[in-house]
Design a protein around this motif. Structure first.
Motif, PDB file in Angstrom:
ATOM      1  N   ILE A   1      66.397  -3.019 -77.793  1.00  0.00           N
ATOM      2  CA  ILE A   1      66.726  -2.381 -76.522  1.00  0.00           C
ATOM      3  C   ILE A   1      66.873  -0.872 -76.699  1.00  0.00           C
ATOM      4  O   ILE A   1      66.944  -0.371 -77.816  1.00  0.00           O
TER       5      ILE A   1
ATOM      6  N   THR B   1      65.546  -8.651 -70.974  1.00  0.00           N
ATOM      7  CA  THR B   1      64.800  -8.304 -72.192  1.00  0.00           C
ATOM      8  C   THR B   1      64.595  -9.544 -73.054  1.00  0.00           C
ATOM      9  O   THR B   1      63.509  -9.767 -73.605  1.00  0.00           O
TER      10      THR B   1
ATOM     11  N   TYR C   1      58.598  -4.493 -74.669  1.00  0.00           N
ATOM     12  CA  TYR C   1      59.548  -5.576 -74.892  1.00  0.00           C
ATOM     13  C   TYR C   1      58.876  -6.923 -75.126  1.00  0.00           C
ATOM     14  O   TYR C   1      59.502  -7.845 -75.642  1.00  0.00           O
TER      15      TYR C   1
END
Length: 397
Positions: free
Chosen positions: A283, A304, A377
């Motif tokens: 992140i 995420t 991601y």
């Protein structure tokens, strides 16, 4: 406007301006002067990374307005054939430097938001360990035993038994500190046991280096250390299957010294093995910090984690439980979630989202990551995404 930001630019802008003048005196080359100035500007702008981006923008807009007023006065003087007041020229130059300092900080923050570098263990995102909001004190007292301990079973996408000796629920701030510990773990050699100063923790969290903030660090570290859990569906990186853990403290041991601003901790075998195996998502701490609400922060990490497994919808009731929303009504909780999805969209993390109804009831939320979020991601499916259904555990989604 943020007083801390104003104090910063009041201190650094005159120095920057003098630096540029000194370079101009030494070198008669505009390109070189600007290049040297830009390097110095970036170095100082990076010191503002811990500030909220909306505060930087708001301050820049205010200063731009002040500069425009000064520029108008100078323009009127020239139009009347009068000599421009040298003090006005200096003030315009100083304001321009302050604005450039802020604009560079905003540019860097936007870049950092799209460059995630902080690993987060996925087992702690799979299970509902952290709460976006906390119940009122009356409700908390009802949860506590006569010894002041909280013991509850938490529902979410995967179930969790939770016990906290201090009688607290872990909050979004504790989540932030936990992510900071993962970062320090990586920076300090990836050993289960490691030590650090509060100054080092503040650095990785882009936090203020102050006694007040260090007091929050101490409280959070103690709360994390006093938490024991049972994960119903821990992903075991050695077997590739989900299993039930025994009762354990994610932070097995902790020495937290609030006087010397120092801590030494040890991660549990469950946590350390998972981190070592790379069962993580990555992140951006810059984006996490800039999100306004605790719900948005929790949701950012939850989404995420879902993107990593190419899952783009969630049941709303399960999501409310998972991120620990304690609103008075389901309607308020759903509204809070909608607002947080909108914030994530405004930041460019999501390109769109839609709430699906069943009859008149909001039932599911479907989201579409932005192109850059998919790229950053979603790359390289994780260990958990490769899990074979032979694990024999029902996914409670």
């Amino acid at each position: 406007m943020s007083k801390a930001i104003l104090n910063f630019i009041d201190k650094h802008a005159p120095t920057l301006l003098q630096f540029k003048k000194n370079v101009q005196m030494r070198f008669n080359n505009d390109f070189f002067v600007e290049s040297e100035f830009e390097t110095e500007l970036q170095m100082r702008s990076e010191m503002l990374i811990g500030k909220k981006i909306y505060e930087l923008k708001r301050t820049a807009i205010k200063l731009e307005s002040e500069k425009n007023e000064i520029s108008k006065q100078m323009l009127f003087s020239r139009a009347r054939g009068e000599q421009v007041d040298p003090e006005l020229q200096e003030l315009e130059e100083l304001l321009d430097t302050k604005i450039r300092l802020l604009e560079k900080a905003i540019e860097l923050k936007q870049q950092y938001q799209r460059q995630p570098t902080y690993e987060v263990d996925r087992n702690f995102l799979d299970h509902p360990l952290f709460s976006a909001t906390t119940p009122n004190e009356k409700t908390l007292n009802e949860l506590r035993t006569k010894d002041g301990i909280i013991e509850i079973r938490k529902e979410g996408f995967r179930r969790l038994f939770y016990r906290n000796e201090n009688g607290n629920l872990l909050t979004t701030y504790d989540l932030k500190v936990f992510v900071g510990l993962f970062k320090l773990w990586g920076d300090k050699g990836r050993n289960a046991t490691f030590e650090f100063t509060f100054n080092e923790l503040a650095n990785v969290l882009y936090a203020e280096k102050s006694g007040g903030e260090y007091g929050l660090f101490e409280k959070s570290l103690n709360n994390l250390a006093q938490t024991s859990i049972i994960m119903e569906e821990y992903f075991n990186p050695k077997t590739g299957k989900r299993t039930r853990t025994v009762t354990h403290n994610p932070i097995s041991t902790a020495i937290v010294d609030g006087q010397e601003y120092y801590a030494k901790i040890e991660f549990s075998n469950y946590l350390h093995d998972s981190l070592e195996a790379g069962n993580v998502v990555v992140i951006s701490m810059a984006l996490f910090n800039d999100l306004a609400s605790p719900t948005s922060k929790n949701l950012y990490l939850t989404i995420t984690n879902r993107i990593k497994d190419e899952e783009f919808s969630m049941d709303l009731d399960t999501l409310i439980q998972h991120i620990g929303l304690h609103g008075n009504t389901r309607y308020k909780c759903v509204q809070t979630i909608k607002e947080s999805f909108q914030e994530l969209k405004d930041f460019g993390f999501l390109s769109d989202f839609e709430v699906i109804k069943r009859g008149n009831l909001d039932k599911r939320v479907v989201f579409t990551p932005s192109n850059w979020a998919k790229e950053v991601y979603g790359q390289n499916l994780s260990l958990a995404a490769l899990e074979v259904s032979a694990a024999g555990v029902e996914d409670h989604n």
